[in-house]
Design a protein around this motif. Sequence first.
Motif, mmCIF file in Angstrom:
data_model
loop_
_atom_site.group_PDB
_atom_site.id
_atom_site.type_symbol
_atom_site.label_atom_id
_atom_site.label_comp_id
_atom_site.label_asym_id
_atom_site.label_seq_id
_atom_site.Cartn_x
_atom_site.Cartn_y
_atom_site.Cartn_z
ATOM 1 N N VAL A 41 0.862 -1.188 0.000
ATOM 2 C CA VAL A 41 0.000 0.000 0.000
ATOM 3 C C VAL A 41 0.894 1.233 0.000
ATOM 4 O O VAL A 41 1.657 1.463 0.930
ATOM 5 N N ASP A 42 0.796 2.026 -1.057
ATOM 6 C CA ASP A 42 1.590 3.237 -1.177
ATOM 7 C C ASP A 42 0.723 4.426 -0.782
ATOM 8 O O ASP A 42 -0.168 4.834 -1.517
ATOM 9 N N MET A 43 0.986 4.935 0.413
ATOM 10 C CA MET A 43 0.212 6.056 0.944
ATOM 11 C C MET A 43 1.195 7.122 1.426
ATOM 12 O O MET A 43 2.264 6.783 1.926
ATOM 13 N N ASN A 44 0.834 8.378 1.289
ATOM 14 C CA ASN A 44 1.717 9.433 1.794
ATOM 15 C C ASN A 44 1.221 9.904 3.163
ATOM 16 O O ASN A 44 0.156 9.509 3.632
ATOM 17 N N ALA A 45 2.026 10.773 3.792
ATOM 18 C CA ALA A 45 1.705 11.246 5.138
ATOM 19 C C ALA A 45 0.380 11.996 5.177
ATOM 20 O O ALA A 45 -0.396 11.855 6.123
ATOM 21 N N SER A 46 0.106 12.766 4.145
ATOM 22 C CA SER A 46 -1.148 13.510 4.087
ATOM 23 C C SER A 46 -2.333 12.549 4.020
ATOM 24 O O SER A 46 -3.351 12.752 4.688
ATOM 25 N N THR A 59 -9.640 2.280 1.280
ATOM 26 C CA THR A 59 -9.886 1.229 0.297
ATOM 27 C C THR A 59 -9.834 -0.138 0.979
ATOM 28 O O THR A 59 -9.298 -0.273 2.085
ATOM 29 N N ASP A 60 -10.368 -1.133 0.303
ATOM 30 C CA ASP A 60 -10.337 -2.478 0.865
ATOM 31 C C ASP A 60 -8.892 -2.972 1.021
ATOM 32 O O ASP A 60 -8.561 -3.618 2.015
ATOM 33 N N PHE A 61 -8.024 -2.632 0.084
ATOM 34 C CA PHE A 61 -6.616 -3.027 0.177
ATOM 35 C C PHE A 61 -5.963 -2.407 1.415
ATOM 36 O O PHE A 61 -5.204 -3.052 2.130
ATOM 37 N N GLU A 62 -6.256 -1.126 1.660
ATOM 38 C CA GLU A 62 -5.696 -0.439 2.821
ATOM 39 C C GLU A 62 -6.215 -1.046 4.116
ATOM 40 O O GLU A 62 -5.461 -1.228 5.076
ATOM 41 N N LEU A 63 -7.486 -1.382 4.137
ATOM 42 C CA LEU A 63 -8.103 -1.961 5.322
ATOM 43 C C LEU A 63 -7.439 -3.283 5.693
ATOM 44 O O LEU A 63 -7.084 -3.514 6.854
ATOM 45 N N VAL A 64 -7.241 -4.127 4.713
ATOM 46 C CA VAL A 64 -6.598 -5.428 4.954
ATOM 47 C C VAL A 64 -5.155 -5.233 5.408
ATOM 48 O O VAL A 64 -4.686 -5.875 6.355
ATOM 49 N N ALA A 65 -4.440 -4.315 4.764
ATOM 50 C CA ALA A 65 -3.044 -4.059 5.133
ATOM 51 C C ALA A 65 -2.941 -3.514 6.555
ATOM 52 O O ALA A 65 -2.058 -3.924 7.325
#
Length: 86
Positions: A41-46, A59-65
């Motif tokens: 999961v590629d997420m930035n600080a913001s 997102t579902d991917f973020e939730l699982v991660a």
Amino acid sequence: MRLRKQALGSRNLVGARVEATRKSEGMKQKELLAQLQVQGVDMNASGLSKLEGQLRYVTDFELVALAKVFNVSVDWLLGLTDKREP
């Protein structure tokens, strides 16, 4: 530590639990972002700040991660159960 300037939003259910769990584990946002990257999961600080502030959708991917990183169940993150274990 900076305090949140904006009021909490209403775009997700998990933000408050993500923030509380991260802080209870003594984890900085930067550390969580690195662990999320390992999970793909590629997420930035913001983005993480907005997620924790419930100002953006998760997102579902973020939730699982997030569940994997914190070793908790998705249901717990969503507030559907008090049982933290996956």
